[in-house]
Design an enzyme around this catalytic site. Sequence first.
Site, short mmCIF file in Angstrom:
data_model
loop_
_atom_site.label_atom_id
_atom_site.label_comp_id
_atom_site.label_asym_id
_atom_site.label_seq_id
_atom_site.Cartn_x
_atom_site.Cartn_y
_atom_site.Cartn_z
N LYS A 201 46.03 43.26 44.81
CA LYS A 201 45.14 44.12 45.88
C LYS A 201 44.98 45.71 45.26
CE LYS A 201 45.89 40.91 49.55
NZ LYS A 201 46.56 40.69 50.78
N HIS B 197 14.67 46.21 46.87
CA HIS B 197 15.76 46.65 48.16
C HIS B 197 14.90 47.10 49.42
CE1 HIS B 197 20.06 46.07 47.44
NE2 HIS B 197 19.50 46.28 45.88
N GLU C 167 24.24 42.42 53.40
CA GLU C 167 23.37 43.09 52.04
C GLU C 167 22.04 42.51 51.93
OE1 GLU C 167 23.44 45.10 47.87
OE2 GLU C 167 25.38 44.50 48.56
N ASP D 30 41.04 35.68 50.83
CA ASP D 30 41.37 36.80 50.87
C ASP D 30 40.37 37.91 50.42
OD1 ASP D 30 42.78 39.40 51.52
OD2 ASP D 30 44.60 38.50 51.07
#
Length: 449
Positions: free
Chosen positions: A251, A425, A120, A327
């Site tokens: 998660k 951006h 990104e 993770d």
Amino acid sequence: MASPRPIDECVALMKGGAGAAGLSDREVVALVDAGKIAPYGLERALGDMTRAVRVRRILVARTTVSDFASSALPVDHYDYSKVFGVCCENVVGYLPIPVGVVGPYKIDSDTYQVPMATTEGCLIASTARGAKAISLGGGATTVLLGDGMTRGPVVAMPSLVRAAAVKAWLEGDGYSEIKQAFDGTSRFARLIKLKVAVAGTLVYIRFTTTTGDAMGMNMISKGTESSLSLLLTQFPDMRIIAVSGNYCTDKKPAAINWIEGRGKSVAAEAIVPASIVRSVLKTEVADLVELNIAKNLVGSAMAGSVGGFNAHAANIVTAVFLATGQDPAQNVESSNCITLLESLNNGESLRITCSMPCVEVGTVGGGTALPAQAACLDMLGVRGANIQEPGENARRLARIVCATVMAGELSLLSALAAGHLVKSHMVHNRGGAAPAVPAAPAVGSCIKS
């Protein structure tokens, strides 16, 4: 090219002293097709990790939409021995991700270059701007508020009365026995507390434990199984439904993580003079405070958010996780964060804090052993286990994550307050058109020594 030998002859050769290594790739493929070698077992059968990946690509190419045989997904120059049996199965290559740094960033009087892996554009540039402003103001201060990974199994009892009896025993006389059973399974795992809930005849038991410098899910699961075995001797009419009953919670978004914490509970603070807010962040203290209330507090409440009282904590958490071998799926709960801004001394300075109750990180195990990820941990001085103070490397990493999130929060909020978000951006995400066909991949990030 010589024709492949018959299957029977290949099987005989494979069972001989040379094994499958003496067969051609076409013959190995034929053995896989005949069910003589499992596709996931090529590494063990061939004894050559890279060749196993190449043969698997031949197999996969027959059923992929694209021409996988000439794919730009890299194969060579990677140490697959670090992956096999630890990080990934059915390997067909590796994925290079750009790594940038945020720094120099002053955190707790030490200076860091924080690695972040992302695709990104603008994310690292923005976070680096926040880190610059914070460092010029004196740096970030972090604290550890809690340290305990969790696992929440579910068991079933024949009646509500018996379920209540399990809860009473675990919270009373049985706790010391459970702790002894749990602690005996590891040098580092130590049971801190149990939280028990009853739903009808189901009993949910949330184990909270220390895990040294490991993130610790395997370690805590082993201890939980041992504890459940002991519990079964006390309550023989109990049925173990699952070692994880989603009461952990792992998660998945969950209020219990937000309230009770999971992994490392950490917080960061910085005070930035108004002059630096204007010169570096191009905005005003009052505008930032107003925006944070309207967006991160009221806006998130209007959306019914759980743990999402921030601008983009997940962006920074995920990028640091990828760089350091964590993770990435645990970004779900690790990104729980509340960002608070406060005007001090009649607007002469800005206080920013980020509180993150469940940052789940480790510096040993899993992806932290991969050479590139280990190198990123080395940059922070936290690779591997801390011999003098077990667990301190993982705790330090969590604090660095929190401080880096705070830098990202400050910069994004400033861009929003100043109306610069879209423009920035466009500059960083539209720097040039990507080539229609990627160039041949360069040497990978995990080089065999």
